[in-house]
Structures are given as C-alpha cells and as structure tokens.
Design a protein around this motif. Sequence first.
Motif, short mmCIF file in Angstrom:
data_model
loop_
_atom_site.label_atom_id
_atom_site.label_comp_id
_atom_site.label_asym_id
_atom_site.label_seq_id
_atom_site.Cartn_x
_atom_site.Cartn_y
_atom_site.Cartn_z
N ALA A 1 0.86 -1.19 0.00
CA ALA A 1 0.00 0.00 0.00
C ALA A 1 0.89 1.23 0.00
O ALA A 1 2.05 1.18 0.41
CB ALA A 1 -0.89 0.02 1.24
N GLU A 2 0.32 2.33 -0.49
CA GLU A 2 1.02 3.60 -0.37
C GLU A 2 0.23 4.47 0.61
O GLU A 2 -1.00 4.56 0.51
CB GLU A 2 1.10 4.32 -1.73
CG GLU A 2 1.73 5.72 -1.58
CD GLU A 2 1.92 6.47 -2.89
OE1 GLU A 2 1.43 5.99 -3.94
OE2 GLU A 2 2.57 7.53 -2.86
N ALA A 3 0.94 5.05 1.56
CA ALA A 3 0.27 5.93 2.53
C ALA A 3 0.13 7.32 1.91
O ALA A 3 1.11 7.88 1.45
CB ALA A 3 1.10 6.01 3.81
N MET B 1 5.89 5.13 2.05
CA MET B 1 5.62 6.49 2.53
C MET B 1 6.34 7.47 1.61
O MET B 1 7.46 7.21 1.17
CB MET B 1 6.14 6.63 3.96
CG MET B 1 5.35 5.83 4.96
SD MET B 1 6.31 5.43 6.44
CE MET B 1 7.16 3.96 5.93
N ASN B 2 5.69 8.59 1.37
CA ASN B 2 6.29 9.59 0.49
C ASN B 2 7.29 10.45 1.25
O ASN B 2 7.06 10.81 2.40
CB ASN B 2 5.20 10.49 -0.12
CG ASN B 2 4.40 9.74 -1.16
OD1 ASN B 2 4.88 9.46 -2.25
ND2 ASN B 2 3.18 9.36 -0.79
N VAL B 3 8.38 10.78 0.57
CA VAL B 3 9.40 11.63 1.18
C VAL B 3 9.38 12.97 0.46
O VAL B 3 9.58 13.04 -0.75
CB VAL B 3 10.81 11.00 1.01
CG1 VAL B 3 11.88 11.92 1.57
CG2 VAL B 3 10.86 9.64 1.67
N PHE C 1 10.17 3.73 1.13
CA PHE C 1 10.06 5.18 0.98
C PHE C 1 10.08 5.54 -0.50
O PHE C 1 10.82 4.96 -1.28
CB PHE C 1 11.18 5.89 1.75
CG PHE C 1 10.96 5.86 3.23
CD1 PHE C 1 10.17 6.82 3.84
CD2 PHE C 1 11.48 4.84 4.02
CE1 PHE C 1 9.91 6.78 5.20
CE2 PHE C 1 11.23 4.78 5.38
CZ PHE C 1 10.45 5.76 5.97
N GLU C 2 9.22 6.50 -0.85
CA GLU C 2 9.13 6.95 -2.24
C GLU C 2 9.75 8.34 -2.37
O GLU C 2 9.34 9.27 -1.69
CB GLU C 2 7.66 7.01 -2.68
CG GLU C 2 6.94 5.68 -2.60
CD GLU C 2 5.58 5.70 -3.30
OE1 GLU C 2 5.22 6.73 -3.90
OE2 GLU C 2 4.89 4.66 -3.24
N ILE C 3 10.72 8.42 -3.26
CA ILE C 3 11.37 9.72 -3.50
C ILE C 3 11.03 10.15 -4.92
O ILE C 3 11.21 9.37 -5.85
CB ILE C 3 12.89 9.59 -3.35
CG1 ILE C 3 13.22 9.23 -1.91
CG2 ILE C 3 13.60 10.87 -3.76
CD1 ILE C 3 14.66 8.92 -1.67
N ILE D 1 11.69 5.17 -6.80
CA ILE D 1 11.67 6.46 -7.49
C ILE D 1 10.24 6.68 -7.95
O ILE D 1 9.72 5.93 -8.78
CB ILE D 1 12.62 6.47 -8.71
CG1 ILE D 1 14.07 6.39 -8.27
CG2 ILE D 1 12.38 7.70 -9.58
CD1 ILE D 1 14.57 7.62 -7.55
N ASP D 2 9.59 7.68 -7.34
CA ASP D 2 8.19 7.96 -7.60
C ASP D 2 8.06 8.85 -8.83
O ASP D 2 8.98 9.60 -9.17
CB ASP D 2 7.64 8.72 -6.37
CG ASP D 2 6.14 8.66 -6.27
OD1 ASP D 2 5.50 8.03 -7.14
OD2 ASP D 2 5.59 9.25 -5.31
N ASP D 3 6.93 8.78 -9.47
CA ASP D 3 6.60 9.69 -10.59
C ASP D 3 7.62 9.66 -11.71
O ASP D 3 7.86 10.69 -12.36
CB ASP D 3 6.45 11.14 -10.08
CG ASP D 3 5.42 11.26 -8.98
OD1 ASP D 3 4.53 10.40 -8.94
OD2 ASP D 3 5.52 12.18 -8.17
N LEU E 1 11.13 1.15 -9.48
CA LEU E 1 10.84 2.29 -10.34
C LEU E 1 9.33 2.39 -10.46
O LEU E 1 8.66 1.42 -10.81
CB LEU E 1 11.47 2.06 -11.71
CG LEU E 1 11.50 3.29 -12.60
CD1 LEU E 1 12.51 4.30 -12.07
CD2 LEU E 1 11.86 2.91 -14.03
N LYS E 2 8.82 3.57 -10.11
CA LYS E 2 7.37 3.73 -10.14
C LYS E 2 7.00 4.63 -11.30
O LYS E 2 7.33 5.82 -11.30
CB LYS E 2 6.95 4.37 -8.81
CG LYS E 2 5.52 4.15 -8.49
CD LYS E 2 5.23 4.51 -7.04
CE LYS E 2 3.77 4.27 -6.77
NZ LYS E 2 3.36 4.81 -5.49
N LEU E 3 6.38 4.05 -12.30
CA LEU E 3 6.03 4.82 -13.50
C LEU E 3 4.89 5.78 -13.19
O LEU E 3 3.90 5.40 -12.58
CB LEU E 3 5.62 3.89 -14.65
CG LEU E 3 6.75 3.28 -15.47
CD1 LEU E 3 7.52 2.25 -14.67
CD2 LEU E 3 6.20 2.64 -16.73
MG MG Z 1 4.03 8.42 -4.04
#
Ligand code: MG
Length: 616
Positions: free
Chosen positions: A398-400, A457-459, A489-491, A519-521, A540-542
């Motif tokens: 899950a993503e918070a 969690m987003n950073v 953690f998502e950066i 790596i987010d976005d 890697l998050k597209l």
């Molecule tokens: Mg995110």
Amino acid sequence: MSENNDGQRVFGDMPAGELVEYAFSLIDSAVDPDLAIEQLMVRMTAYFNVDIIVVREKTERGAAIKCTYEVSKNGNVKLKGLERRFLGNAWSEWDERYKRGGGCYKYKKSMGESPMLLMREDAVKSLIVIPFYNDGNFKGTVDFYDSENERDWTDSEIAEMKSISDIMFRYMFTLRSFAEKYEDLRNALKKDALTRLPKVDEFIKYVNDSISTDKNMDYVIISSDIANFKYINEKYGYNTGDLLLTKFAEMIYRRYKRVVSCCREFSDIFLIAIKCKKGESAENVCALVDQCNMSFLEEIKPITEDTNVAVNSGFAFVGDNELTVSEAITGATAARKAAKDMTVLKGSRSKAYEHSMIASKARTLEMISHCDEAIEKGQFQVYFQPKVRCDNYEIIGAEALIRWKKDDGKYILPDEFIPAFENNGCIVKADYYVYEQVFKYLRERLDKGLRCVPVSMNVSRVHLFNTKLVTVVDRLLEQYKVPVELLEFEITENVYLDRLPAVMFTVQWLRKMNIRVSIDDFGSGYSSLDTIAKLPVTTLKLDKVFMKDRLDEKDKIVISAVVDMAKKLGMDTICEGVETEEQKRFLEEAGCEKLQGFIFSKPVTMQEFSRMLEIE
Ligand code: MG
Ligand code: C2E
Ligand code: MG
C-alpha cells in the motif's frame, strides 16, 4: 618618565620593557585596529615624554606622503589625513638624512630652519623621525615631537622608538592585507560565483536605493527562467548549463535598456529590475522582455543545437497596488509561473502580474498557518491505496497518502497543500505524522498477529536538505520495532535531480538498513534511467502520465523499454494511475509486476484497507 625603586624607567605603573608587550597585547585583542594603533600611540607619547606622535605613510602611487595617524597630548590633531607631494629628488634627500642619522632624523629648533615638509611647526622644539622600510622599500615614518624641550635623545631611547615603530608598521601592514582579503571575501559572498551578479539582498538594496534617488521613473521587476533547465543540464552536462546561465546574465546587461540591477535568485531563475518612463504599458514591457529572451535564445542556438529551449518571464511594476520591491518579486514570480501555461511564441513566454495571481498566495498562507492546529486536532488522516500484483490483483502493498479533513468535513487534497507546506517546513511535520501513523498501524497488526503488507511512505524534497529523515526513521524503528521488509520510501524523480548528494546519503542509509526505496513519478520529470541508475533504489514507479486513455504504439514502445531497462538495472516496476483494463493488460504484457490505480481501488482509510486484507 621616572625611575622606580629598581632603577627601571617607568611609564605610569608600567616598566619600560613592557611597552612592547603592551603593544602586542593590544594588537592581539584589538577589535578596532585603528583604535588599537592610536591607543598604543597615546602610551608612546607618555612613555617617551613627547607631545605628539604622527604616523606618515607613502601613498600607494608613491608620489606623496600622507598622515594616517596622529595623537597629541592636548588633543589638538592637525595633520591627520593630510597628503603632501614629494617633488624632485626629495625622497633620496630624505634617505640620505636617515642614513646619516644612523637610521633616523633628529631635529632641534636651535638647528635653524627645518627641512621638514609635513611639520607641526607649532609643536617643534625637538623632533625625531623614525623611517620604516619593508624589503628595502621606504614605507613611511613615525615622528615624535617635543614642543617644550630641546632634547638630546639617548641611543637606548632611539633604539626603543625604532623597535616600537617597527612593530606598529608591521601590524598596520598585516592588518591592511587581511582587511583587503576580507573585503575580497565579503565581495565574493555578495556576488553569485558563477555569473558574478549580485545576490538577491544586494539586488533589492540597489533597486530600493535607485527608486529613492530617481522618483521620476517607473520600476519593473522581471523574473525569468530557462524552461526545462534541468533537462538541459542532464543532456549537455553541467558545464554547458553553466555557460547558458552566464550567457543569460550577459544578455541582461547587453539587451535590457536601463537595467537598475539584476541577480540570479537561484538555479536558473534571474531577477532583473529596469527603469521605464512613467505610465509605461504592460504590453511594451512584454514586448521588450520577449525581444531580450529571443535574442538570448538566438545566441545559444549553436550550443543547444536540436533542443528547443524556451524562456519564461513574469513581471510586476513596483508601486502598482502599493507593491514594494520584495512584493513585486513575488508578483513577478507568480506571473512567470503563470506564463508557463502559455503557448510558446518563438521561445519566449512573458506575462504581466495580475492581482488575482496572489489570491492563491493568500490561500497558501492560510493553509500554512493552520498546519500545527491541523496536527493537534487530528485533521490529518492517512489513507492507504493498495498496490496489487498485475496478474491476479493480490494486494502486495500500500502507499500511505495524506488527507486533510477540515472541521467542516471538507477535504483538501495533498496536491494543493503539499506544495504550500514544502515552502515552509510544515511538510516535515506532516510527513512525520504520516510515518508515525504507518508504524503504529503496522505494530498494532503485528501485535494482533494479523497479516501485514509493505507500506510505502512519500518523502518530501524538503527532507533531503538535511539528514533528519534518517534520525526520525531510526527513532521510529527503535520505538515500534517494525520489520524493515514492511517499509518503503518513495522519492520523487524531481527531488533526485535537484539534490543528488543529499538524496544519495539518505538512500544509501535506507538501503543499508534494508529498507526499500522507490523512485516515484518516473517519467513526469526529465531524468533518464541512466541517471536514476546511479542510485541504489529498489523500485521504479512509473508516473500516471504514461497511462493515457488510449495507449498508442509509441506509448507502448516507451513503456516496454522503461520496464525492460529497469529490470536490467535490477529494479522492479510498478505503475500508478492505472484506470482501465486496456492499460492493465498492456502493463502485464510489458512485464510490469505491480500496479496501483483506481482500476483496483482508490485510496481508502486504514480500517477499510485492513478489511480488504482480511477479505482476501
Ligand atoms: Mg508516491
Ligand atoms: P504520488 O505519491 O504519486 O501518489 C499517487 C497519487 O495518484 C495519489 O494522489 C493517488 O490518489 C493518485 N492516484 C492513484 N491512483 C490513481 C488513478 O488511477 N488515477 C488518478 N488520476 N490518480 C490516481 P494524492 O493522494 O492526491 O497525492 C498526490 C501527491 O501528493 C502524491 O503523489 C504525493 O506526491 C503527495 N503526497 C501524498 N501524501 C503525501 C505524504 O504523506 N507526504 C508527502 N511528502 N507527499 C504526499
Ligand atoms: Mg507518484
């Protein structure tokens, strides 16, 4: 001067040999060096029992001698600041005199007319002049005057005068060279190292000074930035990026008429202040800005070759709606950002500031001011959006995501308040609140023996300005003892581009702890996989941008290539914003393992998420 019981000469209660020591102690502790020198000279007058001591120095160009310090027992200072030119062979005559006098020049009134130039005739019964040489070059003199007695100076007195004068001169020169270096340093700090333009505060000062001296003109603040500058840096290298910035700075002075001042605010953002005639129209300023921007773009064409570079500019008139210089900068910045949405006209987009642009600023300020209260009142809520396996929709994480529920029940979405929070550090508090809730949630489920899946969690980029994230995560791990496999953690990609060393530190630490990092976005910014590969990230998050309503062949080729390359670099892939069956099918085909998106679930409350896990 008198003698004490031991037969030592004394000045006040200070034995003779201590004059030198006194000089050194003054020098050591001097806050104001000029004052220290004069203090020492006062002591010297008493010590040598003279009325006046004058320091004269050869001027820089060497043709004159200037009185730089003067103390007089009766406070009557006459020569200080005076400069006298030396004519003909005056220098060599004086050299001769010093040599003949054994390294000094002695004068008594009874000798007749004095050959002195810069003399305090009113004060001369006796005079002794001690010259100072550095590396064989004459630098100046210390002159001791006695206005009451004709004196026969003893050799030991002269020796003492010489040594104290020597100390004084050396101290003065050391100070001067230090002061020059210090001044250089101060000047360097005042200027931007790359473009040599002043810093923002200097810029504001110049503009304000100019406005107060010439009120018959209007003043405009322009804010300009090079579009996609990060991409240019990445594509052509930082040296080329630097070259473009320097060229932009040069263009400002060459092209803008009536520049008051300009500076590089930061990165690729420049501020320019120009004067124009009273009542100048926004259209004319727009035309001028476009013209200047385009001439810059023309000039850099050979450097950027095939890339279409653009410049965005916004401007605001100082004084319009009572705008101060700082407010006009804010206005110009808002206008520049608004200009980004315009279609590009030959590479330049420019827009005048409108009052409505600041309305959003008021909202930003209002949100910021309620941040602490929101935390206290528990208005922030943490939602979880499931991440699922592409092939069977099994929830594997899950993503918070933070939500702000105001007391009136209305929600503010993170895309609105996070950029505002990022500007003032509120985001750090909000993020830690989210992290704490995630750790608590996992701990509770672990304690109850319930199934847990990893939560990301987003950073915020703000965390990466310092190393506090590491400290906080460390504390949370210590307190909640959550297994690291459950954390991620998502950066965001853009953060990575901005702050490589800081990101590197944080990512390496997290990886050392065996915590996953993604790596987010990816795809929303300008970084290439090649650059991303330098970071030891796991996933890697597209970005959603890949998920167009209809994916054409080109889109598909790009997505497949990204997934493929990520795999080769040892990363797994997840795609966010998946909404349709078609998108999902294609991602599966392309080999993307995980997906996140409305097709499976929107972000839900933690309780709802727990229920979803239980149903599975
Ligand atoms: Mg995110
Ligand atoms: P993000 O990290 O890329 O989060 C994914 C965003 O995509 C979320 O928006 C999510 O609700 C949205 N989304 C998920 N599936 C779909 C879909 O199928 N279609 C569409 N159109 N959108 C989908 P959200 O929750 O509004 O968050 C926006 C951004 O705000 C996040 O982007 C993240 O960058 C930031 N954010 C959210 N929560 C936090 C937080 O706790 N801390 C920090 N620093 N940033 C956060
Ligand atoms: Mg994202």
